[in-house]
Write a protein that holds these residues in place. Sequence first.
Motif, PDB file in Angstrom:
ATOM      1  N   TYR A  90       0.858  -1.176   0.000  1.00  0.00           N
ATOM      2  CA  TYR A  90       0.000   0.000   0.000  1.00  0.00           C
ATOM      3  C   TYR A  90       0.900   1.233   0.000  1.00  0.00           C
ATOM      4  O   TYR A  90       1.988   1.227   0.586  1.00  0.00           O
ATOM      5  N   GLU A  91       0.409   2.279  -0.637  1.00  0.00           N
ATOM      6  CA  GLU A  91       1.142   3.549  -0.649  1.00  0.00           C
ATOM      7  C   GLU A  91       0.128   4.675  -0.586  1.00  0.00           C
ATOM      8  O   GLU A  91      -0.904   4.637  -1.262  1.00  0.00           O
ATOM      9  N   LYS A 273      -2.688  11.666  10.504  1.00  0.00           N
ATOM     10  CA  LYS A 273      -2.302  10.395  11.115  1.00  0.00           C
ATOM     11  C   LYS A 273      -1.943   9.367  10.049  1.00  0.00           C
ATOM     12  O   LYS A 273      -2.354   9.484   8.892  1.00  0.00           O
ATOM     13  N   ALA A 274      -1.183   8.365  10.471  1.00  0.00           N
ATOM     14  CA  ALA A 274      -0.795   7.279   9.557  1.00  0.00           C
ATOM     15  C   ALA A 274      -2.008   6.399   9.267  1.00  0.00           C
ATOM     16  O   ALA A 274      -2.672   5.938  10.202  1.00  0.00           O
ATOM     17  N   PRO A 275      -2.325   6.150   7.987  1.00  0.00           N
ATOM     18  CA  PRO A 275      -3.490   5.309   7.672  1.00  0.00           C
ATOM     19  C   PRO A 275      -3.235   3.824   7.882  1.00  0.00           C
ATOM     20  O   PRO A 275      -4.185   3.049   7.999  1.00  0.00           O
ATOM     21  N   PHE A 276      -1.969   3.413   7.897  1.00  0.00           N
ATOM     22  CA  PHE A 276      -1.624   2.002   8.097  1.00  0.00           C
ATOM     23  C   PHE A 276      -0.178   1.922   8.570  1.00  0.00           C
ATOM     24  O   PHE A 276       0.554   2.919   8.559  1.00  0.00           O
ATOM     25  N   ARG A 301       4.702  10.903   2.317  1.00  0.00           N
ATOM     26  CA  ARG A 301       4.301   9.704   1.580  1.00  0.00           C
ATOM     27  C   ARG A 301       4.688   8.499   2.423  1.00  0.00           C
ATOM     28  O   ARG A 301       5.827   8.401   2.894  1.00  0.00           O
ATOM     29  N   ILE A 302       3.728   7.609   2.603  1.00  0.00           N
ATOM     30  CA  ILE A 302       3.960   6.438   3.448  1.00  0.00           C
ATOM     31  C   ILE A 302       3.730   5.183   2.627  1.00  0.00           C
ATOM     32  O   ILE A 302       2.809   5.127   1.801  1.00  0.00           O
ATOM     33  N   VAL A 373      13.082  -3.274  -1.742  1.00  0.00           N
ATOM     34  CA  VAL A 373      12.785  -1.843  -1.703  1.00  0.00           C
ATOM     35  C   VAL A 373      11.897  -1.491  -2.897  1.00  0.00           C
ATOM     36  O   VAL A 373      12.187  -1.911  -4.030  1.00  0.00           O
ATOM     37  N   PRO A 374      10.807  -0.757  -2.687  1.00  0.00           N
ATOM     38  CA  PRO A 374       9.967  -0.351  -3.820  1.00  0.00           C
ATOM     39  C   PRO A 374      10.778   0.344  -4.901  1.00  0.00           C
ATOM     40  O   PRO A 374      11.650   1.182  -4.613  1.00  0.00           O
TER      41      PRO A 374
END
Length: 462
Positions: A90-91, A273-276, A301-302, A373-374
């Motif tokens: 997920y991103e 907040k962080a979604p995941f 970006r997470i 790594v992505p």
Amino acid sequence: MDRFALKPNLAIRLLPFCCDLPATCRHRVWLGPIAMLLIAASVGCQPSGDDTTGTEAKRNDAPVAVQLVSVQQSTTRQTSRQPATVHPFYEAALRPRVQGFVREVRSDIGDVVKAGDALIVLDVPDLEQDREAQRARIARLEAEVQRANAGAELARAVVQSAEANVAAAQSEMAGAEAELAAAESEFARTQDLVSRQSLQQRMLDEALQRRDSRRAALDAIRSSVNAAQAEVTVAQAKLTAAAADVDAAKADVDVALRQLDRIEVMLNFATIKAPFDGIITQRNVAPGDLVDAGAGAPLLRISQVDRVRVHVPVPESDAAHVNAGDAIEVAFPFFPDESPMQGTVTRVAGELDPSTRTMVVEAVLDNADGKLVPGMFGQATIELAVHENVATLPARAIRFDENGDAYVYVVNDQTVSVQNIQTGNDDGSTIEVLSDLPAGTNVIDAHLQRFTDGQQVAVLAP
């Protein structure tokens, strides 16, 4: 004869030598005229005595030495080998939902965060003022509800009073009706006595006056009853209006509360907040920055990378053969000492990209150690089919003519026979033989010589 005469037949024999290549070298090698002359000159400039001619004739008649390979019965796998790219599972690009000033940046590039962690805190004074104003408005509307309730209570009391007045008037009317009845009875009796001349006419006039007075009083009381009943109707209407005012005031309070809830929600957006669970991969914000809803680059970006998605663009020729659940292995050139990662095809796009004529195939790989790594490049091999108990030969033992047709040199009792074959799956080192070529059939292995039917060969020991 010239001692160094050129032997033209030697140059001619070079052509088949250079043109008969195995399947692993399917491109013909043509020597230009100058190169041919140079080779012929270098090997053809030799004494032309009779002894030399006899030696060459003997050499040409000698069987060519060859190595043999046999047709094997084995299991082959039809695969598609394509480039692969690692993507996060997920991103998310985190942007502000409200306008404000950045008060805190609590996470930076490379930080591992959990779902719900506060990453950025904004100052939003406008929203805070809106909240206070809305709270005051709610207090005023609640006072309006109280006033409406009081008005309803007053209207209810008025109704009760009007109903009491009606009851009193009706009771008074009952007394007046009784008095009228008595007066009419007295008038009738007096009239009878006067007609018999037992009483004077004056007594009849008095009785008539009393009767009319009681009748007039009754009419007045009846009017009072009607007026009291009308007052009840008016009071009840006022009570209904007062009840409606209460409901309207309560509805205004409810709307104001919902508006306050919306302001509270917007204030909650001031904390991003962080979604995941994941890792911060980009940061484009600093304390003090003025940010606006949906404007500019994402603040953070997470990416979730404990599992990753591997995308493989499969060409049109193989796309129809790929299905979810097919085995896939992915090798990464950055880890040359490690075995390819094993997995299965998780999803198939189901359509071709019109610009590349490829279909995206996805596999999910575990990445608990964070090694992948992505954006990393790899090489994926997808197993399309398994062919069991099929005849195979090494690719180097199969030749192809100028039309692309495959053939082999079958050797039986050291005699060559040229046999055309149909080929199947080719994995680069082994080719399926679809023709009727029994297992154990011996064929010539890779060789630069071109052979003909009936030619004798010398088989070398394996």
